[in-house]
Structure formats: C-alpha cells, structure tokens
Design an enzyme around this catalytic site. Structure first.
Site, PDB file in Angstrom:
ATOM      1  N   CYS A  49      42.809  17.017   5.398  1.00 32.66           N
ATOM      2  CA  CYS A  49      41.525  17.323   5.415  1.00 32.66           C
ATOM      3  C   CYS A  49      40.621  16.712   5.162  1.00 32.66           C
ATOM      4  O   CYS A  49      40.558  16.353   3.543  1.00 32.66           O
ATOM      5  CB  CYS A  49      41.157  18.838   4.811  1.00 32.66           C
ATOM      6  N   ALA A  50      39.617  15.641   5.928  1.00 31.58           N
ATOM      7  CA  ALA A  50      38.661  15.329   5.246  1.00 31.58           C
ATOM      8  C   ALA A  50      37.381  16.342   4.200  1.00 31.58           C
ATOM      9  O   ALA A  50      36.848  15.759   3.268  1.00 31.58           O
ATOM     10  CB  ALA A  50      37.399  14.976   6.188  1.00 31.58           C
TER      11      ALA A  50
END
Length: 142
Positions: A49-50
């Site tokens: 996930c960013a």
C-alpha cells in the site's frame, strides 16, 4: 460500523458525481472505529500500500460458525474508507466463504477500479489478499 454493502450500493447509485462518492468513502473511513494503537505492529501492517495500512483480524464464533472480526486503520482518509468497504465485504461472511469472494468484481461494480489511482488499486488488492490469508489461516487452525 452499521453500513452494509447493500446500503453502500444504494448510496452510490444516488451519488452521480465522483467527488461526492469520494467524500462518502472518506466519511466511511471516519466512521470506522479507532484501532487500538497496540495492534499497529509489523504483523498487522499491509505491505503493498502506498499509505500506511494496518488490518487486524480475530476469529469469532457465532452459532458454531467462524467469522473474522476486523479492526483497521490508515494514515490516509480515503484509504481508511476503502478499508471500511473491504470490511463490509468480508465481515458478514463465514471464514470458509471468504476465499471465494470476488472482491475485485464488487469494487468494479462500485466503479472504484476505474476511479482509483494504480497505487490505491494495488493497495486495495493487498488488503484483500491479507484478509483472505487471515481467513485461510483461521481455517487451518480449525
């Protein structure tokens, strides 16, 4: 959290503008119960996930059937809303059914796949993978 997946689809159907839908997803994230800070560990962190994302699941038994109960958090409000949607998809399902749920199809029906950045879409896929792995682990422990 009291919003169901059916309610989400109904609400999305009356929101024509994607800015309104984004605000709605953010509101879902704001309504997500706070995650205990002690649960924000490397074991609950979702890789891929960013944003920072944590998902903790625990097995609960109701009428002899195992379910997963979730808590989660993110440092990004829109992502916290996506976590809430993932929980809407999986929390009502028995552990034995979670692996067969096509979450990507549900996200596509909502229009999320085409309106999220590739990084957010990858993060959403990572969240789904984590939940399915947790369900598989719960089945093995049975």
């Amino acid at each position: 959290m009291t919003t169901t997946l059916e309610t989400l689809f109904d609400d999305f159907s009356v929101l024509d503008d994607w800015e309104d839908r984004y605000r709605y997803v953010i509101d879902l994230g704001k309504a997500l119960p706070d995650m205990d800070a002690a649960l924000k560990t490397p074991a609950t962190k979702v890789n891929g996930c960013a944003s920072q994302v944590w998902i903790h699941s625990r097995v609960e038994s109701r009428d002899g059937i195992k379910y997963l109960a979730f808590s989660g958090d993110s440092d990004a409000l829109i992502v916290k809303g996506l976590i809430a949607i993932a929980f809407m998809i999986f929390a009502p399902k028995p552990v034995a059914e979670i692996g067969s749920v096509d979450a990507q199809a549900i996200f596509a029906q909502l229009g999320l796949r085409e309106h999220l950045t590739p990084q957010r879409s990858n993060g959403l896929a990572s969240m789904v993978a984590r939940i399915k792995a947790d369900a598989a682990r719960a089945l093995q422990e049975a």
